[in-house]
Structure formats: C-alpha cells, structure tokens
Design an enzyme around this catalytic site. Structure first.
Site, PDB file in Angstrom:
ATOM      1  N   HIS A  79       0.836  -1.207   0.000  1.00  0.00           N
ATOM      2  CA  HIS A  79       0.000   0.000   0.000  1.00  0.00           C
ATOM      3  C   HIS A  79       0.867   1.251   0.000  1.00  0.00           C
ATOM      4  O   HIS A  79       0.663   2.162  -0.787  1.00  0.00           O
ATOM      5  CB  HIS A  79      -0.953   0.005   1.199  1.00  0.00           C
ATOM      6  CG  HIS A  79      -1.890   1.167   1.196  1.00  0.00           C
ATOM      7  ND1 HIS A  79      -1.528   2.411   1.669  1.00  0.00           N
ATOM      8  CD2 HIS A  79      -3.168   1.286   0.757  1.00  0.00           C
ATOM      9  CE1 HIS A  79      -2.549   3.243   1.524  1.00  0.00           C
ATOM     10  NE2 HIS A  79      -3.560   2.580   0.975  1.00  0.00           N
ATOM     11  N   GLY A  80       1.811   1.328   0.918  1.00  0.00           N
ATOM     12  CA  GLY A  80       2.776   2.418   0.928  1.00  0.00           C
ATOM     13  C   GLY A  80       2.371   3.679   1.659  1.00  0.00           C
ATOM     14  O   GLY A  80       3.201   4.572   1.824  1.00  0.00           O
ATOM     15  N   ASP A  81       1.132   3.780   2.113  1.00  0.00           N
ATOM     16  CA  ASP A  81       0.731   4.996   2.825  1.00  0.00           C
ATOM     17  C   ASP A  81      -0.399   4.694   3.810  1.00  0.00           C
ATOM     18  O   ASP A  81      -1.398   5.406   3.868  1.00  0.00           O
ATOM     19  CB  ASP A  81       0.308   6.075   1.831  1.00  0.00           C
ATOM     20  CG  ASP A  81       0.286   7.475   2.444  1.00  0.00           C
ATOM     21  OD1 ASP A  81       0.963   7.697   3.472  1.00  0.00           O
ATOM     22  OD2 ASP A  81      -0.409   8.346   1.895  1.00  0.00           O
ATOM     23  N   LEU A  82      -0.216   3.626   4.591  1.00  0.00           N
ATOM     24  CA  LEU A  82      -1.221   3.292   5.599  1.00  0.00           C
ATOM     25  C   LEU A  82      -1.116   4.291   6.744  1.00  0.00           C
ATOM     26  O   LEU A  82      -0.051   4.463   7.332  1.00  0.00           O
ATOM     27  CB  LEU A  82      -1.007   1.867   6.119  1.00  0.00           C
ATOM     28  CG  LEU A  82      -1.283   0.764   5.107  1.00  0.00           C
ATOM     29  CD1 LEU A  82      -0.827  -0.581   5.652  1.00  0.00           C
ATOM     30  CD2 LEU A  82      -2.752   0.729   4.735  1.00  0.00           C
TER      31      LEU A  82
ATOM     32  N   ASN B 202      -6.291   7.171   5.854  1.00  0.00           N
ATOM     33  CA  ASN B 202      -6.481   6.239   4.744  1.00  0.00           C
ATOM     34  C   ASN B 202      -7.182   4.954   5.175  1.00  0.00           C
ATOM     35  O   ASN B 202      -7.173   3.967   4.447  1.00  0.00           O
ATOM     36  CB  ASN B 202      -5.149   5.911   4.070  1.00  0.00           C
ATOM     37  CG  ASN B 202      -4.648   7.064   3.239  1.00  0.00           C
ATOM     38  OD1 ASN B 202      -5.397   7.982   2.916  1.00  0.00           O
ATOM     39  ND2 ASN B 202      -3.377   7.035   2.893  1.00  0.00           N
TER      40      ASN B 202
END
Length: 173
Positions: A16-19, A23
């Site tokens: 995902h990279g941006d938890l 979000n």
C-alpha cells in the site's frame, strides 16, 4: 488487517505504501465495524522495476527514508504498528515532532520512540511493538499479525452489557 494480508498475498505482492489514520475508513455494520483501506495512490507492485515508496513520515517505516524508499511488505507492517498505536492511545504517532525532526533523528541513529501510556501495556500494544521492530526482517508478516489479533477475540462467551446483564456475543479481551 485482512485487506493488507490480501495485498501482500498477491503475486506480485502489492504494498500500500501509505497506511495511516486518514487512509482507513471504518464502516459501522449491523453488530460490528469493518475497516476499509483507501488511497492506493502510492501503492506498488513488488517487481524489479518497483519505484521507491513515498508516504507520510510519522507513519512510514524508517528504512524508507534511510534507504531511498525501496518498497517491501514489511513497510506496511510498520505502518500497521503505528495505526495500532493510534487506535490504542488515541494519539498520533510522534505528534510532538515535525517530519523534519523525525527524519533527522532517524538519520542520526537516535530514533524517536512512541510514548506508550502505562495503561496501554496489554496484548494489543505488544503486537504493535512487534510490528514496529526497527529491522524489517524482525517484523511479523501480515498473516501472523492477523492471527495474533484474532487470538485476542474470544467468540461467543458471556459478556457484560452496558447495563450489567450478560449476553452471548463476541468479547474483546
């Protein structure tokens, strides 16, 4: 957690990279709640050509800004640990520090530690701390995190209601 396990179980793996708190949306269901992940704009397929990850500093795994952001599934696990901290304490991780201060301390080798209240010393905090391991190789995989969290839920026991009566339902330890 199931959504992240699903992403990490794909081939190639999806990170995902941006938890982070903004979000994750929580949907109220009949007798429960369901978390849903949003904003896949920074997600990556883990291939040889995978681009570096970005993200939000206070939620990011430290290796992302120390090692040019090479993506791997353990980055999401670290963010899950930060989300657990947020859920348990109701505080943003490293809230008193700017992104610049967080990066600076990481680069100096003196990372900032989360301020866990004494009351947070329970099983869920222990799981969060495993997810927050400094070395990515020491972080559990998402399936293991899900198993540890599931072990905290005891189905169909007599649980006290708000008014003191006991009914059969799922209890959280």
């Amino acid at each position: 957690c199931r959504a992240v396990r699903y992403l990490h179980g794909q081939r190639p793996t999806i990170v995902h990279g941006d938890l982070k708190d903004s979000n994750v949306m929580v949907e109220a269901m009949k007798d429960t709640y369901r978390a849903k992940i949003t904003d896949f704009g920074l997600s990556r397929l883990l291939t040889r050509a995978a681009q570096p990850l970005g993200g939000t500093i206070r939620w990011m795994a430290p290796e992302l800004f120390l090692n040019a952001g090479k993506p791997h599934a353990a980055c999401d696990i670290f963010s899950i640990g930060r989300l657990m901290y947020f859920i348990i304490t109701r505080q943003l991780p490293l809230a008193g520090f700017s992104p610049k201060e967080i990066i600076s301390r990481e680069c100096q080798g003196s990372p900032l530690e989360l301020d866990w209240p004494v009351a947070a010393a329970h099983h869920a905090a222990h799981i969060a701390c495993k997810c927050l391991a400094r070395k990515p190789s020491l972080r559990p995989e998402m399936a293991e995190v899900l198993n540890m969290i599931s072990a905290l839920i005891v189905p169909q026991r007599l649980c006290p209601d708000v008014d003191g009566r006991h009914t059969r339902k799922t209890c959280r330890l």
